[in-house]
Design an enzyme around this catalytic site. Structure first.
Site, PDB file in Angstrom:
ATOM      1  N   ASN A   9     -15.973 -24.843  24.724  1.00 55.09           N
ATOM      2  CA  ASN A   9     -15.034 -25.810  25.474  1.00 55.09           C
ATOM      3  C   ASN A   9     -14.458 -26.783  24.241  1.00 55.09           C
ATOM      4  O   ASN A   9     -14.814 -27.468  23.723  1.00 55.09           O
ATOM      5  CB  ASN A   9     -15.789 -26.765  26.060  1.00 55.09           C
ATOM      6  CG  ASN A   9     -15.031 -28.062  26.727  1.00 55.09           C
ATOM      7  OD1 ASN A   9     -13.562 -28.259  26.675  1.00 55.09           O
ATOM      8  ND2 ASN A   9     -15.468 -28.994  27.295  1.00 55.09           N
ATOM      9  N   LYS A  11     -12.271 -28.790  23.991  1.00 54.89           N
ATOM     10  CA  LYS A  11     -11.462 -30.060  24.072  1.00 54.89           C
ATOM     11  C   LYS A  11     -10.429 -30.101  23.712  1.00 54.89           C
ATOM     12  O   LYS A  11      -9.484 -29.326  23.630  1.00 54.89           O
ATOM     13  CB  LYS A  11     -12.660 -31.084  23.733  1.00 54.89           C
ATOM     14  CG  LYS A  11     -14.012 -30.858  24.416  1.00 54.89           C
ATOM     15  CD  LYS A  11     -14.873 -31.954  24.211  1.00 54.89           C
ATOM     16  CE  LYS A  11     -16.423 -31.477  24.809  1.00 54.89           C
ATOM     17  NZ  LYS A  11     -17.358 -32.612  24.903  1.00 54.89           N
ATOM     18  N   HIS A  94     -15.410 -31.765  34.383  1.00 54.48           N
ATOM     19  CA  HIS A  94     -16.320 -32.150  33.045  1.00 54.48           C
ATOM     20  C   HIS A  94     -16.246 -33.818  33.150  1.00 54.48           C
ATOM     21  O   HIS A  94     -15.506 -34.424  33.677  1.00 54.48           O
ATOM     22  CB  HIS A  94     -15.382 -31.898  31.909  1.00 54.48           C
ATOM     23  CG  HIS A  94     -16.118 -31.973  30.671  1.00 54.48           C
ATOM     24  ND1 HIS A  94     -16.160 -33.218  30.087  1.00 54.48           N
ATOM     25  CD2 HIS A  94     -16.632 -31.080  30.032  1.00 54.48           C
ATOM     26  CE1 HIS A  94     -17.157 -33.066  29.104  1.00 54.48           C
ATOM     27  NE2 HIS A  94     -17.530 -31.802  28.982  1.00 54.48           N
ATOM     28  N   GLU A  96     -16.192 -35.783  31.077  1.00 61.28           N
ATOM     29  CA  GLU A  96     -14.993 -36.579  30.123  1.00 61.28           C
ATOM     30  C   GLU A  96     -13.782 -36.852  31.220  1.00 61.28           C
ATOM     31  O   GLU A  96     -13.219 -37.788  31.131  1.00 61.28           O
ATOM     32  CB  GLU A  96     -14.627 -36.028  28.995  1.00 61.28           C
ATOM     33  CG  GLU A  96     -15.619 -36.233  28.021  1.00 61.28           C
ATOM     34  CD  GLU A  96     -15.693 -34.968  26.819  1.00 61.28           C
ATOM     35  OE1 GLU A  96     -14.865 -34.187  26.680  1.00 61.28           O
ATOM     36  OE2 GLU A  96     -16.817 -34.808  26.134  1.00 61.28           O
ATOM     37  N   GLU A 166     -24.701 -30.440  32.844  1.00 59.56           N
ATOM     38  CA  GLU A 166     -24.336 -31.120  31.339  1.00 59.56           C
ATOM     39  C   GLU A 166     -24.807 -32.528  31.553  1.00 59.56           C
ATOM     40  O   GLU A 166     -24.068 -33.594  31.938  1.00 59.56           O
ATOM     41  CB  GLU A 166     -22.785 -31.222  31.211  1.00 59.56           C
ATOM     42  CG  GLU A 166     -22.216 -29.881  31.020  1.00 59.56           C
ATOM     43  CD  GLU A 166     -21.313 -29.650  29.925  1.00 59.56           C
ATOM     44  OE1 GLU A 166     -21.219 -29.092  28.933  1.00 59.56           O
ATOM     45  OE2 GLU A 166     -20.165 -30.482  30.192  1.00 59.56           O
ATOM     46  N   GLY A 172     -22.165 -34.413  23.115  1.00 54.85           N
ATOM     47  CA  GLY A 172     -21.687 -34.636  21.955  1.00 54.85           C
ATOM     48  C   GLY A 172     -22.333 -35.797  21.211  1.00 54.85           C
ATOM     49  O   GLY A 172     -21.840 -36.428  20.201  1.00 54.85           O
ATOM     50  N   SER A 212     -24.678 -30.483  23.509  1.00 48.36           N
ATOM     51  CA  SER A 212     -25.153 -30.440  22.308  1.00 48.36           C
ATOM     52  C   SER A 212     -26.070 -29.187  22.139  1.00 48.36           C
ATOM     53  O   SER A 212     -26.786 -29.105  21.166  1.00 48.36           O
ATOM     54  CB  SER A 212     -26.160 -31.743  21.785  1.00 48.36           C
ATOM     55  OG  SER A 212     -25.297 -32.806  21.527  1.00 48.36           O
TER      56      SER A 212
HETATM   57  P1  PGA Z   1     -21.047 -30.696  23.439  1.00 48.57           P
HETATM   58  O1  PGA Z   1     -20.279 -30.587  24.381  1.00 48.57           O
HETATM   59  O2  PGA Z   1     -21.532 -29.121  23.058  1.00 48.57           O
HETATM   60  O3  PGA Z   1     -20.030 -31.369  21.931  1.00 48.57           O
HETATM   61  O4  PGA Z   1     -22.098 -31.533  23.568  1.00 48.57           O
HETATM   62  C1  PGA Z   1     -20.294 -30.104  25.553  1.00 48.57           C
HETATM   63  C2  PGA Z   1     -19.387 -30.161  26.777  1.00 48.57           C
HETATM   64  O5  PGA Z   1     -18.769 -31.285  26.718  1.00 48.57           O
HETATM   65  O6  PGA Z   1     -19.090 -29.200  27.324  1.00 48.57           O
END
Ligand code: PGA
Length: 250
Positions: A9, A11, A94, A96, A166, A172, A212
């Site tokens: 991803n 982003k 997601h 976000e 998640e 993140g 992460s």
């Molecule tokens: P991350 O993000 O690996 O940076 O924690 C995962 C995600 O948001 O899909």
């Protein structure tokens, strides 16, 4: 035996030239036959990514789409538009998008139905906040998110869907769920899928862990019986992603 699926991803990172250079370097390294590998890029980078993945086993995905085919939805992108670019996967719901763009479970459900109708595979994200974990309502919460996301989707379509567990507190942040926490949640998701559909369908649906994921924790996560791969954010922006894919190969 479910095949693992490891999705990047990206982003809102890279500009098209950077995406082109990175994809050209990455794709030959993750063009493997024992794991499904997907690169979920921003829409405007579909061309360079598709060029890099052409004639490989690496699939292309995006991170969002609209729930209608066309119409007066300024700034939106529809499933048929994406299908034109050979997009195979779409991340939906997601955290976000839920947090910054007010996406609701009902919206995720509409999008999932539309994606499936257009031949795209939704990667549906669910996950609890730190507060919810501390309140001990993680399992209840992700069960409800999953039920609402899949409402009205039949078992044949559901079997194609990918669910990404998640935990929001792990995204993140560098704080990963322990393998035990991730497995507990993914096993609970498999259980709710069996309740909504049946055991057979639940055994077919792939459940990823995201939050992460790094080369340092991927192997342990992938060794869990109900974790069928990962949705990778930060670590997908470097060649660490290749290492994570290699761990998925077992
Ligand atoms: P991350 O993000 O690996 O940076 O924690 C995962 C995600 O948001 O899909």
């Amino acid at each position: 035996m479910r095949r693992k699926i490891i999705a990047a991803n990206w982003k809102m990172n890279f500009v098209p030239l950077e995406a082109k250079a990175f994809a050209a370097e990455l794709v030959p390294l993750v063009d493997v036959d024992d794991v499904d590998v997907v690169i979920c890029a921003p829409h405007v980078m579909l061309c360079p990514v598709r060029t890099a993945t052409k004639d490989t086993r690496v699939a292309v995905g995006v991170q969002n789409m609209h729930f209608e085919d066309k119409g007066a939805y300024t700034g939106e992108i529809s499933a048929p538009m994406l299908a034109h670019f050979d997009v195979e996967y779409v991340i939906l719901g997601h955290s976000e998008r839920r947090a910054y763009f007010a996406e609701t479970d009902a919206l995720v459900n509409k999008k999932a139905k539309k994606a499936l109708a257009a031949g795209l595979i939704p990667i549906i994200c669910v996950g609890e906040t730190l507060e919810q974990r501390e309140q001990n309502i993680t399992i209840e919460f992700i069960r409800i998110q999953t039920k609402l996301a899949l409402a009205g989707i039949d078992s044949a379509d559901a079997a194609k869907v990918v669910i990404a567990y998640e935990p929001i507190w792990a995204i993140g942040t560098g704080v990963t769920a322990t393998a035990e926490q991730a497995e507990e949640a993914c096993a609970a998701l498999r259980q709710v899928l069996a309740e909504i559909y049946d055991k057979d369908t639940a055994e077919k649906i792939r459940i990823q862990y995201g939050g992460s994921v790094t080369p340092g924790n991927a192997a342990e996560l992938f060794a869990q019986p109900n974790i069928d791969g990962a949705l990778v954010g930060g670590a997908s922006l470097s060649l660490d992603f290749e290492k994570i894919v290699k761990y998925g190969g077992g």
